[in-house]
Design an enzyme around this catalytic site. Structure first.
Site, PDB file in Angstrom:
ATOM      1  N   GLU A 223      42.070 -48.120 -12.284  1.00  0.00           N
ATOM      2  CA  GLU A 223      42.705 -47.196 -11.348  1.00  0.00           C
ATOM      3  C   GLU A 223      44.158 -46.892 -11.708  1.00  0.00           C
ATOM      4  OE1 GLU A 223      41.269 -45.631  -8.726  1.00  0.00           O
ATOM      5  OE2 GLU A 223      39.374 -46.505  -9.346  1.00  0.00           O
ATOM      6  N   GLU A 232      50.425 -41.837  -7.524  1.00  0.00           N
ATOM      7  CA  GLU A 232      49.600 -40.792  -8.113  1.00  0.00           C
ATOM      8  C   GLU A 232      50.450 -39.895  -9.002  1.00  0.00           C
ATOM      9  OE1 GLU A 232      46.665 -37.153  -6.624  1.00  0.00           O
ATOM     10  OE2 GLU A 232      47.588 -38.540  -5.180  1.00  0.00           O
ATOM     11  N   ASN A 270      43.504 -43.529   5.884  1.00  0.00           N
ATOM     12  CA  ASN A 270      43.441 -44.814   5.184  1.00  0.00           C
ATOM     13  C   ASN A 270      44.730 -45.607   5.358  1.00  0.00           C
ATOM     14  OD1 ASN A 270      40.837 -45.078   3.875  1.00  0.00           O
ATOM     15  ND2 ASN A 270      41.409 -43.258   2.723  1.00  0.00           N
TER      16      ASN A 270
END
Length: 370
Positions: A223, A232, A270
């Site tokens: 990831e 990100e 989330n």
């Protein structure tokens, strides 16, 4: 480098990468003291029992003196006379000599005792070696590409067990898994986060515990590009992760809920769910995940231990109940990768898992693919 974490929603964009380097089967060094025997029954010795920085470390007849009493302190170092076994000039080259030096915590002072009786410096991925394969007293020790030869085999103070934190991955092994990691992703941050989910890597047999730790870290590696990326990378995506249909909205701002941390936590719902579970206001302050290593690791463990994503079980349950590594992939990014959708990404995760189980000295088990 990101993937959506969803509460019952499809995932997006898998991270690309695998762990770097050729890694060896190891067992973590534990607190113990004694001689380190090697070629021709001789011992690793500090020349002249001199504790000065730069003193040569050599092969010599075993004599039981302090010059040959090495402490395997559990922090990845090997110590004698109050100082550390050190690779000269932080070199990673074949033939670099070893010496005694003040302990600094540097990568050139980290050593892992393997199940095959090698003593490996993870930064160089090379073995402690007797120069020229000579058994003469005073022969200098060095690092060299691991060959399995007798001049690289050692009987070191006790190996095996867990790290001082109780985690089945030692700090030296963690560093070996992630040689190019971002300094943000600290081992201490990871071990501090473990208290949030005490069942993680502490459930079942020793084999199961190590397999779960390897599975988590392998997925995390994929990831984040080997624990390189904290946030990100595609900033154009940042405004997309606010679901205004949620009653609590996006109090930190439209573009505040982009992917962060070891499993790239994203979306306002989330952050809300993870924050509620961890007792943190991540909805109001999502930046905690990119500024506090322990919080970042906790969000990864939250997903691992509590969320099924597109799968039918949590990754934690997949490992402790014997479903296999492939089911952890399905729970993390199955809707984009499994059932033939992206076999290259699945293979990347499996390759990392195989390397990490090798480092921990444990079989990867079956059912590796999804």
């Amino acid at each position: 480098m990101r993937r959506r974490l969803l509460l019952g929603r499809a995932t997006v964009l898998a991270a690309l990468s695998a762990v770097l380097g050729t890694l060896l089967t190891v067992a973590p060094a534990q607190a113990a003291e004694g001689s380190v025997g090697g070629l021709a029954g001789k011992c690793v010795d500090v020349a002249g029992a001199n504790s000065a920085n730069g003193t040569a470390v050599q092969l010599y007849d075993c004599n039981g003196t302090g010059a040959q009493r090495w402490n395997n302190a559990g922090d990845g170092t090997l110590r004698a006379l109050g100082k550390c076994l050190d690779v000269v000039d932080r070199s990673t080259a074949d033939g670099a000599s070893v010496q005694l030096w003040d302990c600094s915590g540097g990568a050139n002072q980290q050593w892992v005792v393997t199940a095959a009786r090698d003593i490996v410096n993870p930064a160089a991925n090379k073995c402690l070696d007797v120069r020229g394969n000579s058994s003469a007293n005073g022969t200098r020790l060095q690092i060299w590409t691991c060959t399995g030869a007798a001049n690289q085999k050692w009987n070191a103070p006790a190996s095996g067990g867990t790290s001082p934190s109780g985690f089945v991955v030692s700090e030296a092994q963690f560093n070996q898994m992630f040689p190019g990691r971002n300094s943000f992703y600290t081992y201490s941050g990871l071990t501090a986060a473990l208290s949030a989910y005490p069942g993680f890597a502490r459930t079942g047999s020793d084999t199961t515990k190590k397999q779960e730790a390897a599975a988590f870290l392998a997925n995390v590696s994929h990831e984040t590009g080997g624990l390189v990326h904290i946030v990100e990378q595609n900033t154009a995506n940042y405004p997309h992760y606010c679901d205004w249909s949620q009653s609590y909205g996006c109090p930190a701002g439209q573009a505040a809920y982009y992917g962060r941390g070891p499993i790239q936590l994203s979306w306002n719902f989330n952050y809300k769910a993870a924050g509620d579970a961890l007792g943190l206001d991540l909805l109001g302050n999502p930046w905690l995940v990119q500024n506090d290593a322990s919080v970042a690791w906790k969000t990864g463990l939250w997903y691992w231990n509590t969320q099924s994503g597109p799968g039918s079980m949590t990754p934690h349950n997949a490992m402790v109940n014997g479903a296999g590594f492939g089911q952890t992939i399905r729970s993390i990014n199955g809707s984009l990768e499994c059932d033939g959708r992206n076999p290259a990404q699945v293979q990347s995760r499996v390759d990392a898992y195989n390397r990490f189980t090798s480092i921990l000295g444990v079989s990867p088990g079956g059912n590796l693919y999804c």
